[in-house]
Design an enzyme around this catalytic site. Structure first.
Site, mmCIF file in Angstrom:
data_model
loop_
_atom_site.group_PDB
_atom_site.id
_atom_site.type_symbol
_atom_site.label_atom_id
_atom_site.label_comp_id
_atom_site.label_asym_id
_atom_site.label_seq_id
_atom_site.Cartn_x
_atom_site.Cartn_y
_atom_site.Cartn_z
ATOM 1 N N ASN A 171 0.804 -1.290 0.061
ATOM 2 C CA ASN A 171 -0.107 0.080 0.073
ATOM 3 C C ASN A 171 0.670 1.012 0.047
ATOM 4 O OD1 ASN A 171 -2.259 1.731 0.527
ATOM 5 N ND2 ASN A 171 -3.373 0.145 1.573
ATOM 6 N N GLY A 183 -18.040 4.121 -0.281
ATOM 7 C CA GLY A 183 -16.763 4.637 -0.083
ATOM 8 C C GLY A 183 -15.508 4.537 -1.096
ATOM 9 N N GLN A 184 -15.863 3.768 -2.236
ATOM 10 C CA GLN A 184 -14.674 3.479 -3.216
ATOM 11 C C GLN A 184 -14.493 4.711 -3.916
ATOM 12 O OE1 GLN A 184 -15.637 1.533 -7.033
ATOM 13 N NE2 GLN A 184 -14.573 0.009 -6.188
ATOM 14 N N THR A 185 -13.347 5.134 -3.914
ATOM 15 C CA THR A 185 -12.700 6.119 -4.721
ATOM 16 C C THR A 185 -11.880 5.832 -5.786
ATOM 17 O OG1 THR A 185 -10.830 6.337 -3.388
ATOM 18 C CG2 THR A 185 -12.674 7.776 -2.805
ATOM 19 N N VAL A 186 -11.376 4.645 -5.995
ATOM 20 C CA VAL A 186 -10.617 4.009 -6.882
ATOM 21 C C VAL A 186 -11.389 3.189 -7.794
ATOM 22 C CG1 VAL A 186 -8.461 2.857 -7.924
ATOM 23 C CG2 VAL A 186 -8.415 4.300 -5.946
ATOM 24 N N HIS A 240 -8.943 -4.668 0.838
ATOM 25 C CA HIS A 240 -8.152 -4.273 1.914
ATOM 26 C C HIS A 240 -7.885 -5.688 2.865
ATOM 27 C CE1 HIS A 240 -8.155 0.024 1.214
ATOM 28 N NE2 HIS A 240 -9.385 -0.075 0.942
ATOM 29 N N HIS A 298 -11.778 0.355 -9.233
ATOM 30 C CA HIS A 298 -11.333 -0.722 -9.527
ATOM 31 C C HIS A 298 -11.531 -1.509 -8.240
ATOM 32 C CE1 HIS A 298 -7.706 -3.192 -11.811
ATOM 33 N NE2 HIS A 298 -8.483 -3.851 -11.109
ATOM 34 N N GLN A 305 -15.037 -1.735 -0.299
ATOM 35 C CA GLN A 305 -15.773 -0.744 -0.342
ATOM 36 C C GLN A 305 -16.367 -0.817 -1.906
ATOM 37 O OE1 GLN A 305 -12.530 -0.106 1.094
ATOM 38 N NE2 GLN A 305 -14.028 -0.174 2.864
ATOM 39 N N HIS A 329 -10.956 -3.721 -5.243
ATOM 40 C CA HIS A 329 -9.873 -4.038 -4.421
ATOM 41 C C HIS A 329 -10.344 -4.371 -3.048
ATOM 42 C CE1 HIS A 329 -10.504 0.325 -4.075
ATOM 43 N NE2 HIS A 329 -9.965 0.329 -2.809
#
Length: 212
Positions: A88, A150-153, A159, A155, A144, A157
């Protein structure tokens, strides 16, 4: 008897010992292969690919896509047929990593069966390694799934975050505030590529002792 892949008998022996020869139409074979449905056309609810044990692949690219962000090869420590795991840029706990499908999809529902199976198999293998390395007693596994979650990218993913009782001074629910700020890129120092590459190399060696 010689039968082609489409069920036609192209040659047949007579009674008794004999030899049969058949001509293979390479042009027809080529046309069939060219026009076969690609992965996106398969009925994955009916026809599934067999998935064997995970195989740690050699890096296949110099740069990987994570939404609009490039991920350098040095940051990737686990690669399979369908997924990668990488360190990260701004972890908020030691061992906080991401697992993503190679194919750029935004939502979990967009994954095919094989990608789902591969994704969570990778998550499990990496989780075991991280818990052992950091003496963790638990792990947060979080997605997310979409902008409103709350997902900002853009794509998908996952965590993976190894946890210990001392995290956040015992305030376990603070994780969700940290995740939200992490997704928005707040309050975390961006690490250098050298720092991330060193961490990824250590994880690769733990996952593949043959590299030591």
């Amino acid at each position: 008897m010689i039968v082609d892949p489409w069920g036609s008998v192209v040659a047949q022996c007579q009674d008794g010992p004999s030899i049969a020869l058949a001509e293979i139409n390479l042009h027809r074979l080529h046309d069939i292969r060219v026009n076969q449905p690609v992965m996106s056309h398969r009925r994955h609810d009916l026809y599934r690919l067999a998935l064997g044990p995970l195989q740690l692949l050699e890096p296949s690219r110099e740069v990987y896509d994570f939404g609009e962000y490039p991920i350098q090869k040095g940051s990737v420590f686990f690669e399979t047929t369908f997924c990668i795991a990488f360190v990260n840029l701004k972890p908020f706990l030691p061992g906080h990593i991401l697992v993503v499908p190679k194919r750029r999809v935004e939502r979990f529902v967009d994954l095919i069966y094989e990608e789902i199976a591969d994704l969570f198999h990778v998550v499990q293998v990496v989780q075991k390694m991280l818990e052992k390395k950091y003496f963790a007693t638990a792990t947060n596994i979080s997605i997310q799934d979409g902008y409103d979650a709350g997902q900002t990218v853009r794509h998908l993913h996952v965590h993976v975050i190894p946890r210990k009782p001392s995290d956040f001074e015992g305030g376990h629910d603070q994780l969700y505030e940290e995740l939200e700020s992490h997704e928005k890129g707040k309050n975390r120092r961006a690490r250098t590529q050298d720092e991330m590459s060193a961490e990824a190399l250590e994880y690769r060696r733990l996952l593949n002792p043959a590299e030591n």
